[in-house]
Design a protein around this motif. Structure first.
Motif, PDB file in Angstrom:
ATOM      1  N   GLU A 139      26.673  47.042  -8.588  1.00  0.00           N
ATOM      2  CA  GLU A 139      27.569  45.879  -8.563  1.00  0.00           C
ATOM      3  C   GLU A 139      28.609  45.940  -9.678  1.00  0.00           C
ATOM      4  O   GLU A 139      29.771  45.578  -9.473  1.00  0.00           O
ATOM      5  CB  GLU A 139      26.765  44.579  -8.641  1.00  0.00           C
ATOM      6  CG  GLU A 139      25.877  44.304  -7.461  1.00  0.00           C
ATOM      7  CD  GLU A 139      26.610  44.126  -6.137  1.00  0.00           C
ATOM      8  OE1 GLU A 139      27.849  43.955  -6.121  1.00  0.00           O
ATOM      9  OE2 GLU A 139      25.940  44.157  -5.090  1.00  0.00           O
TER      10      GLU A 139
ATOM     11  N   GLU B  10      31.260  48.273  -8.508  1.00  0.00           N
ATOM     12  CA  GLU B  10      32.130  47.649  -7.505  1.00  0.00           C
ATOM     13  C   GLU B  10      33.105  46.668  -8.158  1.00  0.00           C
ATOM     14  O   GLU B  10      34.271  46.576  -7.761  1.00  0.00           O
ATOM     15  CB  GLU B  10      31.289  46.939  -6.441  1.00  0.00           C
ATOM     16  CG  GLU B  10      30.546  47.906  -5.536  1.00  0.00           C
ATOM     17  CD  GLU B  10      29.624  47.206  -4.558  1.00  0.00           C
ATOM     18  OE1 GLU B  10      29.595  45.960  -4.517  1.00  0.00           O
ATOM     19  OE2 GLU B  10      28.923  47.922  -3.819  1.00  0.00           O
ATOM     20  N   ALA B  11      32.627  45.938  -9.165  1.00  0.00           N
ATOM     21  CA  ALA B  11      33.499  44.992  -9.870  1.00  0.00           C
ATOM     22  C   ALA B  11      34.604  45.735 -10.622  1.00  0.00           C
ATOM     23  O   ALA B  11      35.775  45.343 -10.576  1.00  0.00           O
ATOM     24  CB  ALA B  11      32.677  44.132 -10.834  1.00  0.00           C
TER      25      ALA B  11
ATOM     26  N   ALA C 157      37.143  46.992  -8.137  1.00  0.00           N
ATOM     27  CA  ALA C 157      38.018  45.913  -7.665  1.00  0.00           C
ATOM     28  C   ALA C 157      39.083  45.594  -8.706  1.00  0.00           C
ATOM     29  O   ALA C 157      40.259  45.387  -8.377  1.00  0.00           O
ATOM     30  CB  ALA C 157      37.202  44.660  -7.347  1.00  0.00           C
TER      31      ALA C 157
ATOM     32  N   ASP D 115      39.013  39.192  -4.765  1.00  0.00           N
ATOM     33  CA  ASP D 115      38.022  40.247  -4.547  1.00  0.00           C
ATOM     34  C   ASP D 115      37.287  40.580  -5.845  1.00  0.00           C
ATOM     35  O   ASP D 115      36.065  40.742  -5.858  1.00  0.00           O
ATOM     36  CB  ASP D 115      38.687  41.521  -4.010  1.00  0.00           C
ATOM     37  CG  ASP D 115      39.289  41.350  -2.630  1.00  0.00           C
ATOM     38  OD1 ASP D 115      38.637  40.728  -1.766  1.00  0.00           O
ATOM     39  OD2 ASP D 115      40.422  41.831  -2.420  1.00  0.00           O
TER      40      ASP D 115
ATOM     41  N   GLU E 284      33.232  40.118  -6.765  1.00  0.00           N
ATOM     42  CA  GLU E 284      32.385  41.206  -7.262  1.00  0.00           C
ATOM     43  C   GLU E 284      31.705  40.827  -8.576  1.00  0.00           C
ATOM     44  O   GLU E 284      30.537  41.158  -8.803  1.00  0.00           O
ATOM     45  CB  GLU E 284      33.196  42.498  -7.429  1.00  0.00           C
ATOM     46  CG  GLU E 284      33.704  43.091  -6.120  1.00  0.00           C
ATOM     47  CD  GLU E 284      32.613  43.467  -5.136  1.00  0.00           C
ATOM     48  OE1 GLU E 284      31.442  43.660  -5.528  1.00  0.00           O
ATOM     49  OE2 GLU E 284      32.931  43.571  -3.935  1.00  0.00           O
ATOM     50  N   TYR E 285      32.426  40.128  -9.450  1.00  0.00           N
ATOM     51  CA  TYR E 285      31.824  39.720 -10.721  1.00  0.00           C
ATOM     52  C   TYR E 285      30.762  38.646 -10.517  1.00  0.00           C
ATOM     53  O   TYR E 285      29.778  38.593 -11.276  1.00  0.00           O
ATOM     54  CB  TYR E 285      32.892  39.302 -11.738  1.00  0.00           C
ATOM     55  CG  TYR E 285      33.529  40.521 -12.360  1.00  0.00           C
ATOM     56  CD1 TYR E 285      32.839  41.292 -13.289  1.00  0.00           C
ATOM     57  CD2 TYR E 285      34.799  40.936 -11.989  1.00  0.00           C
ATOM     58  CE1 TYR E 285      33.398  42.441 -13.839  1.00  0.00           C
ATOM     59  CE2 TYR E 285      35.370  42.083 -12.535  1.00  0.00           C
ATOM     60  CZ  TYR E 285      34.663  42.827 -13.461  1.00  0.00           C
ATOM     61  OH  TYR E 285      35.212  43.967 -13.997  1.00  0.00           O
TER      62      TYR E 285
ATOM     63  N   ASP F 102      28.794  38.689  -7.931  1.00  0.00           N
ATOM     64  CA  ASP F 102      27.659  39.525  -7.521  1.00  0.00           C
ATOM     65  C   ASP F 102      26.926  40.054  -8.752  1.00  0.00           C
ATOM     66  O   ASP F 102      25.690  40.088  -8.789  1.00  0.00           O
ATOM     67  CB  ASP F 102      28.115  40.694  -6.649  1.00  0.00           C
ATOM     68  CG  ASP F 102      28.502  40.287  -5.245  1.00  0.00           C
ATOM     69  OD1 ASP F 102      28.157  39.161  -4.819  1.00  0.00           O
ATOM     70  OD2 ASP F 102      29.169  41.097  -4.560  1.00  0.00           O
TER      71      ASP F 102
END
Length: 97
Positions: free
Chosen positions: A29, A32-33, A36, A55, A59-60, A62
């Motif tokens: 995660e 991914e952050a 993004a 977006d 992600e943050y 998450d």
């Protein structure tokens, strides 16, 4: 916010992933952050994804949810979390001066 926190705790307790699997999920995660954020900033090699501020925020969140789930799995009480947050905030604040 209390209702959200109770829901997070309940879902965390029902999470079937082991502590190790959740730690790996947290790393995923965070990646991914970061991806993004890089895309949002149009960094070379990541701009083609055209991800937005929304977006990145998602992600943050998450990252926060997986972190809270890990803390719950570690048996962190509300009082302990509040104490840890206060200590870390004080440390952060001291470094700002």
């Amino acid at each position: 916010m209390d209702n959200l926190w109770q829901t997070i705790k309940q879902l965390s307790q029902q999470e079937p992933k082991t502590l190790e699997q959740q730690a790996i999920k947290l790393s995923e995660e965070v990646g991914e952050a970061a991806e993004a954020l890089l895309s949002m900033e149009g960094v070379s090699g990541d701009g083609y994804k055209q991800l937005s501020v929304a977006d990145a925020k998602e992600e943050y969140v998450d990252v926060l949810l997986v972190t809270f789930a890990l803390l719950e799995k570690l048996g962190t009480t509300d009082a302990e979390l509040a104490n840890l947050l206060q200590r870390k905030l004080a440390k952060w604040q001291d470094k700002q001066v």
